[in-house]
Write a protein that holds these residues in place. Structure first.
Motif, short mmCIF file in Angstrom:
data_model
loop_
_atom_site.label_atom_id
_atom_site.label_comp_id
_atom_site.label_asym_id
_atom_site.label_seq_id
_atom_site.Cartn_x
_atom_site.Cartn_y
_atom_site.Cartn_z
N CYS A 74 -9.46 -2.40 5.19
CA CYS A 74 -8.22 -2.97 4.36
C CYS A 74 -6.87 -2.47 4.96
O CYS A 74 -5.86 -2.63 4.64
CB CYS A 74 -8.25 -2.50 3.01
SG CYS A 74 -9.79 -3.12 2.12
N HIS B 85 -13.07 0.99 0.19
CA HIS B 85 -11.73 0.46 0.76
C HIS B 85 -11.61 0.43 2.29
O HIS B 85 -10.64 0.36 2.71
CB HIS B 85 -10.75 1.51 0.14
CG HIS B 85 -10.70 1.96 -1.05
ND1 HIS B 85 -9.94 1.12 -1.98
CD2 HIS B 85 -11.27 2.92 -1.99
CE1 HIS B 85 -9.88 1.31 -3.10
NE2 HIS B 85 -10.59 2.58 -3.26
N ARG B 86 -12.81 0.24 2.77
CA ARG B 86 -12.82 0.06 4.33
C ARG B 86 -12.25 -1.09 4.88
O ARG B 86 -12.53 -2.40 3.94
CB ARG B 86 -13.83 0.29 4.97
CG ARG B 86 -14.30 1.78 4.84
CD ARG B 86 -15.67 2.26 5.79
NE ARG B 86 -16.01 3.72 5.09
CZ ARG B 86 -17.03 4.45 5.49
NH1 ARG B 86 -18.10 3.70 5.93
NH2 ARG B 86 -17.46 5.58 4.97
N MET C 262 0.87 -1.02 0.07
CA MET C 262 -0.14 0.08 0.07
C MET C 262 0.86 1.16 0.03
O MET C 262 1.77 1.35 0.77
CB MET C 262 -0.88 -0.26 1.26
CG MET C 262 -1.96 0.93 1.41
SD MET C 262 -2.84 0.98 2.83
CE MET C 262 -3.33 -0.79 3.20
#
Ligand SMILES: CC(C)(COP(=O)(O)OP(=O)(O)OC[C@H]1O[C@@H](n2cnc3c(N)ncnc32)[C@H](O)[C@@H]1OP(=O)(O)O)[C@@H](O)C(=O)NCCC(=O)NCCS
Length: 154
Positions: free
Chosen positions: A96, A93-94, A1
């Motif tokens: 993660c 995108h929660r 990320m």
């Protein structure tokens, strides 16, 4: 990320500022949180977009002025306290690890500050970071005030 924090520039000479346009305020985010009220000229707020591969995956609203002394057992942070007024991770995108990673980036960006947040139904998130929970100093008032979470000392 690989996340990057991008601070939004306040336009020079504008009386009021809407950091997010009406059109973009709700795209995967709750537009009531990001297009509710204008930012006033003397506000000490900072707005950040969190970007990954050119996509905005989270937003953060910081406030340089925060009062915490009405909460129980708080350390004397004075002007070192920096409030996360609000953080929101994009709907898609929660869960993660982005929220946790953003807090890490904020910590690196403001190494001399102590981050604090008044939890709006997100106690589990703040607790998972190891932040300590504080309630209003008057137990009769506590249920009317959001719990305060404070980042541990580095
Ligand atoms: C709260 C929020 C920012 C968390 O971001 P996220 O990217 O989904 O969180 P992460 O994936 O980084 O999770 C980090 C930890 O928090 C926990 N967590 C995240 N959201 C949680 C929630 N709503 N309740 C309980 N625990 C939560 C995760 O389980 C994880 O724990 P772990 O590391 O022990 O497994 C995000 O859910 C969001 O934008 N919510 C809506 C806005 C909001 O409530 N903002 C906070 C206002 S104070």
């Amino acid at each position: 990320m690989r996340l990057t924090l991008v601070e939004l520039d306040r336009p020079v000479g504008e009386r009021f500022w809407f950091p997010f346009t009406y059109e973009e305020a709700g795209l995967g985010f709750n537009n009531l949180w990001w297009y509710g009220s204008p930012v006033y000229p003397h506000s000490k707020s900072v707005f950040l977009r969190v970007v990954e591969n050119n996509n905005e995956v989270a937003r953060v609203h910081l406030d340089n002025e925060v009062e915490i002394d009405h909460y129980a057992d708080v350390p004397p942070l004075g002007a070192t306290a920096l409030e996360i007024q609000f953080i929101e991770v994009h709907d898609d995108h929660r869960g993660c690890g982005i929220g946790r990673a953003v807090i890490g980036l904020l910590h690196n960006r403001y190494p001399d500050r102590r981050l604090v947040a008044f939890s709006e139904g997100a106690d589990g998130f703040w607790s998972s970071l190891g932040w300590r929970r504080h309630l209003h100093a008057d137990p009769e008032e506590a249920s009317f005030f959001r719990p305060l979470f404070i980042q541990p000392r580095a």
